[in-house]
Scaffold this motif. Structure first.
Motif, PDB file in Angstrom:
ATOM      1  N   GLY A  53       1.000  -1.287   0.000  1.00 50.91           N
ATOM      2  CA  GLY A  53      -0.182  -0.178   0.149  1.00 50.91           C
ATOM      3  C   GLY A  53       0.782   1.292  -0.052  1.00 50.91           C
ATOM      4  N   THR A  58      -1.494   3.897  -2.288  1.00 52.36           N
ATOM      5  CA  THR A  58      -2.903   3.540  -1.931  1.00 52.36           C
ATOM      6  C   THR A  58      -3.190   3.526  -0.507  1.00 52.36           C
ATOM      7  N   ASN A  59      -4.249   3.219   0.130  1.00 55.12           N
ATOM      8  CA  ASN A  59      -4.597   2.900   1.339  1.00 55.12           C
ATOM      9  C   ASN A  59      -4.250   1.848   2.038  1.00 55.12           C
ATOM     10  N   ILE A  61      -4.143   0.052   4.597  1.00 52.76           N
ATOM     11  CA  ILE A  61      -5.152  -0.878   5.411  1.00 52.76           C
ATOM     12  C   ILE A  61      -6.060  -1.815   4.436  1.00 52.76           C
ATOM     13  N   VAL A  62      -6.411  -1.249   3.013  1.00 54.14           N
ATOM     14  CA  VAL A  62      -7.051  -2.093   2.120  1.00 54.14           C
ATOM     15  C   VAL A  62      -6.168  -2.934   1.898  1.00 54.14           C
ATOM     16  N   TYR A 118       1.586   1.316  12.771  1.00 55.71           N
ATOM     17  CA  TYR A 118       0.991   0.121  12.344  1.00 55.71           C
ATOM     18  C   TYR A 118       1.725  -1.072  12.966  1.00 55.71           C
ATOM     19  N   THR A 129     -13.223   7.212  10.346  1.00 50.33           N
ATOM     20  CA  THR A 129     -13.352   6.282   9.130  1.00 50.33           C
ATOM     21  C   THR A 129     -13.068   4.967   9.777  1.00 50.33           C
ATOM     22  N   ASP A 130     -11.969   4.891  10.767  1.00 45.66           N
ATOM     23  CA  ASP A 130     -11.731   3.580  11.273  1.00 45.66           C
ATOM     24  C   ASP A 130     -12.865   3.135  12.137  1.00 45.66           C
TER      25      ASP A 130
END
Length: 267
Positions: A53, A58-59, A61-62, A118, A129-130
């Motif tokens: 990521g 990009t994100n 987490i995704v 992380y 959002t989390d």
């Protein structure tokens, strides 16, 4: 008490409760099925997704979520169909995820932001959002376990018996592995990759000292996990140290205290 007026601390309290619920439910299944090593493998495999990521911009987490789900399915598939020992498959996924994570982060231009959050966790950085994502997960888990607690319990404690009862064992296993992977990724911000496995097991084994009832372990794990999160959160704020380390230390103290209390009653 003025800290309670800050939005970030309110988010941390809500996140602690939701994480305690998800980890309490999923962790009870993990301990009952003796999947602790698998949860550790999935946790560390997610590091590969985080690195990818960061590398792709990009994100993270995704990407970690995709890596975790694929790793969980891979371990199940290899161990069940390819005649590979489960612990060997887990070790391979664990090592591969960590190696890929290191490579991708090294290749990422500049410095990977918030990497320590992380790895070691810091719930004070949790966002709205989390909270939305982990609230949705908590809702799914509560609904699923409320409707299918008997079937899940059978599979967790005695897979062969569940097969004789004509239960969809493979479907239950794959659904639970998916939920384990999602829970792990969404809980990373709380205690981090390095310590997350403890949050999925310490509250459960603490409650298991006093009872072997599946439902009671779930409820007790949620309570113990939430108290540990609150205590760790306060200590992390006072000493300006990532919350994950203090949360695990508090949970270890709870476990040792429970063992001591149990020992006193058996004298």
């Amino acid at each position: 008490m003025d800290i309670l007026h800050y939005t970030f601390f309110q988010h941390a309290l809500i996140g602690s409760l939701l994480t305690a619920i998800t980890c309490g439910i999923v962790g009870t299944y993990i301990v009952a099925r003796r999947l602790v090593f698998i949860s550790g493998g999935i946790t560390h495999a997610s590091f590969g997704g985080l690195g990818l990521g960061f590398y792709l911009g990009t994100n993270p987490i995704v990407m970690a979520l995709l890596f975790s789900i694929l790793s969980a399915f891979g371990v199940e598939w290899v161990s069940k169909t390819q005649q590979v020992r489960e612990d060997s498959a887990i070790a391979g996924v664990w090592s591969l995820g960590m190696a890929l994570g290191v490579i991708f982060i090294f290749l990422t231009p500049g410095y990977a932001p918030n990497l320590n959050a992380y790895l070691f966790g810091n719930i004070l950085t949790i966002t709205t959002t989390d909270l939305v994502w982990i609230s949705a997960l908590a809702g799914v888990l509560i609904l699923l376990f409320s409707c299918f607690i008997r079937e899940i319990t059978y599979v967790a404690f005695d897979r062969d018996f569940a097969i004789t009862q004509n239960l969809p064992v493979r479907i239950i296993e794959y659904v639970m592995m998916t939920l384990i992977a999602v829970t792990i990724v969404l809980s990373i911000r709380l205690v981090g990759i390095m310590l997350l496995m403890s949050l999925l097991t310490l509250p459960q084994i603490t409650v298991n000292i006093f009872t072997s009832n599946f439902r009671k372990i779930i409820w007790g794990s949620i309570i113990v996990g939430f108290l540990g999160c609150i205590a760790g959160l306060i200590l992390s704020y006072l000493f300006n140290v990532p919350s994950g380390a203090f949360i695990i230390l508090v949970l270890v103290v709870f476990f040792l205290s429970a063992k001591a209390i149990k020992g006193l009653f058996h004298r």
